[in-house]
Design a protein around this motif. Structure first.
Motif, PDB file in Angstrom:
ATOM      1  N   ASP A 178     -21.996  15.170  -3.889  1.00 35.14           N
ATOM      2  CA  ASP A 178     -21.270  14.387  -4.883  1.00 35.14           C
ATOM      3  C   ASP A 178     -20.627  15.326  -5.907  1.00 35.14           C
ATOM      4  O   ASP A 178     -21.247  15.720  -6.887  1.00 35.14           O
ATOM      5  CB  ASP A 178     -22.236  13.416  -5.561  1.00 35.14           C
ATOM      6  N   LEU A 179     -19.391  15.740  -5.634  1.00 36.23           N
ATOM      7  CA  LEU A 179     -18.628  16.529  -6.592  1.00 36.23           C
ATOM      8  C   LEU A 179     -17.661  15.617  -7.336  1.00 36.23           C
ATOM      9  O   LEU A 179     -17.413  14.491  -6.929  1.00 36.23           O
ATOM     10  CB  LEU A 179     -17.793  17.590  -5.869  1.00 36.23           C
ATOM     11  N   ARG A 180     -17.098  16.117  -8.412  1.00 34.80           N
ATOM     12  CA  ARG A 180     -15.942  15.457  -9.022  1.00 34.80           C
ATOM     13  C   ARG A 180     -14.726  16.266  -8.609  1.00 34.80           C
ATOM     14  O   ARG A 180     -14.421  17.309  -9.184  1.00 34.80           O
ATOM     15  CB  ARG A 180     -16.077  15.389 -10.547  1.00 34.80           C
ATOM     16  N   TYR A 181     -14.056  15.795  -7.585  1.00 31.93           N
ATOM     17  CA  TYR A 181     -13.023  16.584  -6.934  1.00 31.93           C
ATOM     18  C   TYR A 181     -11.668  15.896  -7.056  1.00 31.93           C
ATOM     19  O   TYR A 181     -11.540  14.704  -6.769  1.00 31.93           O
ATOM     20  CB  TYR A 181     -13.357  16.778  -5.451  1.00 31.93           C
ATOM     21  N   THR A 182     -10.669  16.670  -7.484  1.00 31.79           N
ATOM     22  CA  THR A 182      -9.320  16.146  -7.679  1.00 31.79           C
ATOM     23  C   THR A 182      -8.360  16.749  -6.662  1.00 31.79           C
ATOM     24  O   THR A 182      -8.277  17.972  -6.524  1.00 31.79           O
ATOM     25  CB  THR A 182      -8.809  16.458  -9.101  1.00 31.79           C
ATOM     26  N   HIS A 183      -7.645  15.889  -5.958  1.00 30.83           N
ATOM     27  CA  HIS A 183      -6.560  16.342  -5.079  1.00 30.83           C
ATOM     28  C   HIS A 183      -5.344  16.605  -5.961  1.00 30.83           C
ATOM     29  O   HIS A 183      -4.667  15.683  -6.409  1.00 30.83           O
ATOM     30  CB  HIS A 183      -6.268  15.271  -4.036  1.00 30.83           C
ATOM     31  N   THR A 207     -21.369  22.139 -14.385  1.00 27.25           N
ATOM     32  CA  THR A 207     -20.000  21.736 -14.751  1.00 27.25           C
ATOM     33  C   THR A 207     -18.977  22.405 -13.841  1.00 27.25           C
ATOM     34  O   THR A 207     -17.837  21.945 -13.744  1.00 27.25           O
ATOM     35  CB  THR A 207     -19.676  22.078 -16.217  1.00 27.25           C
ATOM     36  N   TYR A 208     -19.397  23.506 -13.159  1.00 27.29           N
ATOM     37  CA  TYR A 208     -18.513  24.151 -12.190  1.00 27.29           C
ATOM     38  C   TYR A 208     -18.231  23.234 -11.004  1.00 27.29           C
ATOM     39  O   TYR A 208     -17.317  23.481 -10.227  1.00 27.29           O
ATOM     40  CB  TYR A 208     -19.134  25.446 -11.662  1.00 27.29           C
ATOM     41  N   TYR A 209     -19.042  22.191 -10.832  1.00 30.81           N
ATOM     42  CA  TYR A 209     -18.881  21.295  -9.689  1.00 30.81           C
ATOM     43  C   TYR A 209     -17.755  20.292  -9.909  1.00 30.81           C
ATOM     44  O   TYR A 209     -17.520  19.434  -9.066  1.00 30.81           O
ATOM     45  CB  TYR A 209     -20.183  20.558  -9.385  1.00 30.81           C
ATOM     46  N   VAL A 210     -17.082  20.397 -11.030  1.00 31.57           N
ATOM     47  CA  VAL A 210     -15.841  19.651 -11.271  1.00 31.57           C
ATOM     48  C   VAL A 210     -14.701  20.568 -10.853  1.00 31.57           C
ATOM     49  O   VAL A 210     -14.468  21.614 -11.464  1.00 31.57           O
ATOM     50  CB  VAL A 210     -15.700  19.248 -12.752  1.00 31.57           C
ATOM     51  N   THR A 211     -13.991  20.194  -9.795  1.00 32.03           N
ATOM     52  CA  THR A 211     -13.005  21.126  -9.241  1.00 32.03           C
ATOM     53  C   THR A 211     -11.884  20.361  -8.554  1.00 32.03           C
ATOM     54  O   THR A 211     -11.808  19.141  -8.629  1.00 32.03           O
ATOM     55  CB  THR A 211     -13.697  22.106  -8.257  1.00 32.03           C
ATOM     56  N   GLY A 212     -11.006  21.096  -7.885  1.00 30.14           N
ATOM     57  CA  GLY A 212      -9.873  20.488  -7.193  1.00 30.14           C
ATOM     58  C   GLY A 212      -9.290  21.452  -6.186  1.00 30.14           C
ATOM     59  O   GLY A 212      -9.805  22.560  -5.977  1.00 30.14           O
ATOM     60  N   ASP A 213      -8.176  21.065  -5.572  1.00 39.64           N
ATOM     61  CA  ASP A 213      -7.571  21.850  -4.507  1.00 39.64           C
ATOM     62  C   ASP A 213      -7.215  23.268  -4.941  1.00 39.64           C
ATOM     63  O   ASP A 213      -7.547  24.244  -4.265  1.00 39.64           O
ATOM     64  CB  ASP A 213      -6.287  21.174  -4.007  1.00 39.64           C
ATOM     65  N   LEU A 214      -6.514  23.387  -6.058  1.00 41.64           N
ATOM     66  CA  LEU A 214      -5.971  24.683  -6.462  1.00 41.64           C
ATOM     67  C   LEU A 214      -7.075  25.633  -6.897  1.00 41.64           C
ATOM     68  O   LEU A 214      -7.045  26.830  -6.578  1.00 41.64           O
ATOM     69  CB  LEU A 214      -4.943  24.485  -7.579  1.00 41.64           C
TER      70      LEU A 214
END
Length: 496
Positions: A388-393, A147-154
Motif C-alpha cells: 500500500d503505497l501512495r503512488y501518483t501517475h 514518508t518516502y513511500y509517497v512517490t510517483g513515476d518520475l
C-alpha cells in the motif's frame, strides 16, 4: 619466476573464460553471495547475489535486489533489469512465478516450505537478471522514514537510475555487457521513464557508463486512450460479447469506450462489464476463484462436488491444482489515468480480488531461513506481493517516450499475451502502429518447438510488436518455453 606467474595467470583466466560460472566474479560483493536456498537441494547453475543498494537520505532508502548471473557466459551475456508492475508489486513475482531460476512446488505437508526445482526455461539461461524491488517500500525495499513511500513515476525512475549506477559500481565487471530493461504490466510506465533517465545520464557523463541497448515491455500500459479503448474490441473478437452488444457500443459510444460520451454509452459499457465480470481478467482461458451464494449453487449441476460444498454457508468452490501458482501484477484494469492510483491493498477493502493467489511466494519469502539466506533485512517487515503505497501517475502517456527512445537508436520489443483482458493486445497493437514507422517485416507467425507460438510485426528503428498465442497477462508464467525462445532470440539480435 615472473614469466611463470604470468603463464599461471593467463591459464587461470582462460579456464575461467571457459568455465564461466565456476569462477568467482572479480569485484562482486562476496558478502551478498547466496550460497543456499531453503527448499532447494542441489547446485546453483550460476552465481546468485542479493542484498541492498543504499540511496541518499536521512535515513537512507534501501533498495533490494536479487541478481542471477547468466548460466551460459556471464562475462559476455547481456544484463537485464526486471521490473514487475503494480505499481507497488515486488519483482519476486517474476522470480517465483515467471522466469526465475527455479520452479516452486507446493509443500507436501502443512506448514512446510515450497520445494524448488531448476527451471528449464529460466531467462538466466542466456542473460544475467537483476530482480529489483522498486520503488522503496515494495517487497524487501524499505526505509525507516515511511514518508518516502509517497512517490510517483518520475521519482521512481530517478531513484531506479541511481540504483543502477550504484549497482554497477558494486559489479564493475558487468559495465561493458549489453544492458537491457524489461518488465510487464505497470512496468509499461516504469521502463520508458527509466530508459529516458538512463540515456540522459549517459549524455551528462554519469559514471559508471551504462552500456544501454534497449528494452522490452510485456502487456504493459502505455496510453489511457489506446488502453481504454482496447477492451470492447477484444471482448468481441474473443467471442465474449455478442455482435449486437458490440454494434450497440460502437454506435452509442462512437468508438470511444475510454471516456463515455453519454448516458446511453455508459449503460451499454456497464452491461458489457457485467457480462465479463466473472472471467479471469488476466487470462480468459484460465479458471477463476469465486465466492458463490445459495442461488449459484442451486442453479448449477453439483454432481461430483463434495457434500460440504452443497451445504448452506459454503462460500468457496475448489479449483484444480496447478503446477504454477498464479500471482498478481495489476491493480484492477487498464487504462491508468493521471493522478493517484488505487493499489491492491486499497482495492481489497472494496472488492474481492479475483482468480489469483500468491500463497507459495508469501510462505517462502517470509520464512526466517529464506530471508537470512538472501540477506533480507528484518527492518523490511513482512514480505507481500503488493503493498500500500501512495503512488501518483505523473508521467502521462508513454507514446512520446517510445517515440523519442526508438528514434534515438535503441532496440525495443513490445509483447502481448493475446488472452489478457487486463491490458488487451488490441490496444497495444494499435498504439505500436500509431507511431507511424514503416513496416519492414509484415505480420507473420513465429514458431517455438516447431509450433506457431504467436505473431510478429517488425517496424523500422528496430521496433517490434509480438503476440504470444494463448498467454495471459504475465506471459512467461503461462508460456515459459515460448517466452525463453523469443527472449533469447531477440536479446541476441536474431530473427524470432
Amino acid at each position: 619466476m615472473a614469466m611463470h606467474k604470468l603463464m599461471l595467470l593467463v591459464m587461470s583466466t582462460s579456464i575461467c573464460m571457459f568455465l564461466q560460472y565456476l569462477c568467482p566474479l572479480e569485484a562482486a560483493p562476496e558478502d551478498y553471495l547466496v550460497t543456499n536456498l531453503p527448499g532447494f537441494k542441489g547446485t546453483f547453475p550460476s552465481k546468485h547475489y542479493s542484498g541492498y543498494v543504499k540511496l541518499d537520505g536521512n535515513p537512507p532508502k534501501n533498495l533490494f535486489y536479487y541478481f542471477v548471473a547468466s548460466e551460459r557466459s556471464p562475462a559476455r551475456d547481456p544484463v537485464v533489469l526486471w521490473l514487475n508492475g503494480g505499481p507497488g508489486c515486488s519483482s519476486f513475482d517474476g522470480f517465483v512465478y515467471e522466469h526465475g531460476p527455479f520452479n516452486f512446488e507446493a509443500a507436501k505437508h502443512k506448514g512446510g516450505l515450497p520445494v524448488l526445482h531448476l527451471n528449464p526455461y529460466s531467462w538466466s539461461k542466456v542473460a544475467s537478471i537483476i530482480y529489483l524491488d522498486s520503488p522503496v517500500g515494495v517487497g524487501f525495499s524499505y526505509s525507516a522514514n515511511t514518508t518516502y513511500y509517497v512517490t510517483g513515476d518520475l521519482q521512481t525512475a530517478a531513484e531506479t537510475h541511481l540504483f543502477l549506477l550504484k549497482w554497477f559500481e558494486q559489479f564493475p565487471e558487468f559495465t561493458s555487457n549489453p544492458f537491457y530493461i524489461a518488465g510487464e504490466s505497470y512496468a509499461g510506465i516504469y521502463i520508458p521513464t527509466l530508459a529516458s533517465d538512463v540515456i540522459k545520464g549517459i549524455k551528462n557523463g554519469a559514471k559508471p557508463v551504462i552500456n544501454f541497448k534497449g528494452y522490452m515491455v510485456g502487456n504493459g500500459v502505455c496510453d489511457p486512450g489506446f488502453d481504454g479503448n482496447a477492451l470492447v474490441p477484444f471482448a468481441h473478437g474473443m467471442g465474449l460479447i455478442s455482435a449486437n452488444m458490440f454494434k450497440e457500443a460502437e454506435v452509442l459510444c462512437k468508438g470511444n469506450y475510454h471516456n463515455s460520451i453519454n448516458n446511453k454509452c455508459q449503460k451499454i459499457l456497464y452491461k458489457i462489464d457485467r457480462v465479463l465480470d466473472e472471467l479471469n481478467r488476466y487470462d480468459i482461458l484460465e479458471p477463476c476463484f469465486h465466492h458463490v451464494g445459495l442461488n449459484d449453487v442451486a442453479n448449477e449441476n453439483t454432481t461430483g462436488l463434495p457434500q460440504s460444498f452443497k451445504e448452506l454457508g459454503q462460500t468457496e468452490k475448489p479449483l484444480a491444482v496447478r503446477k504454477r501458482m498464479f500471482g498478481r501484477s495489476w491493480p484492477f484494469r487498464a487504462p491508468v489515468e493521471d493522478g493517484i492510483i488505487p493499489l491492491w491493498p486499497q482495492l481489497m477493502r472494496k472488492i474481492t480480488v479475483p482468480c489469483m493467489d500468491d500463497v507459495q511466494a508469501t510462505i517462502w519469502l517470509n520464512d526466517d531461513a529464506v530471508r537470512k539466506a538472501i540477506h533480507a533485512s528484518p527492518e523490511s517487515g513482512n514480505w507481500s506481493l503488493c503493498v500500500d503505497l501512495r503512488y501518483t501517475h505523473d508521467a502521462g502517456s508513454m507514446l512520446s517516450y517510445h517515440k523519442n527512445l526508438t528514434s534515438s537508436g535503441y532496440r525495443v520489443l513490445i509483447y502481448s499475451g493475446d488472452h489478457d483482458m487486463c491490458v488487451p493486445f488490441t490496444g497495444t497493437q494499435a498504439w505500436t502502429q500509431s507511431l507511424g514507422y514503416k513496416i519492414v517485416d509484415e505480420w507473420r507467425p513465429w514458431k517455438s518447438n516447431r509450433q506457431i507460438a504467436g505473431f510478429i510485426q517488425e517496424y523500422a528503428n528496430d521496433f517490434t510488436f509480438l503476440t504470444v498465442k494463448g498467454a495471459g497477462h504475465t506471459v512467461p508464467e503461462y508460456k515459459p518455453r515460448e517466452s525463453l525462445h523469443f527472449f533469447s532470440r531477440w536479446i541476441e539480435g536474431l530473427r524470432i
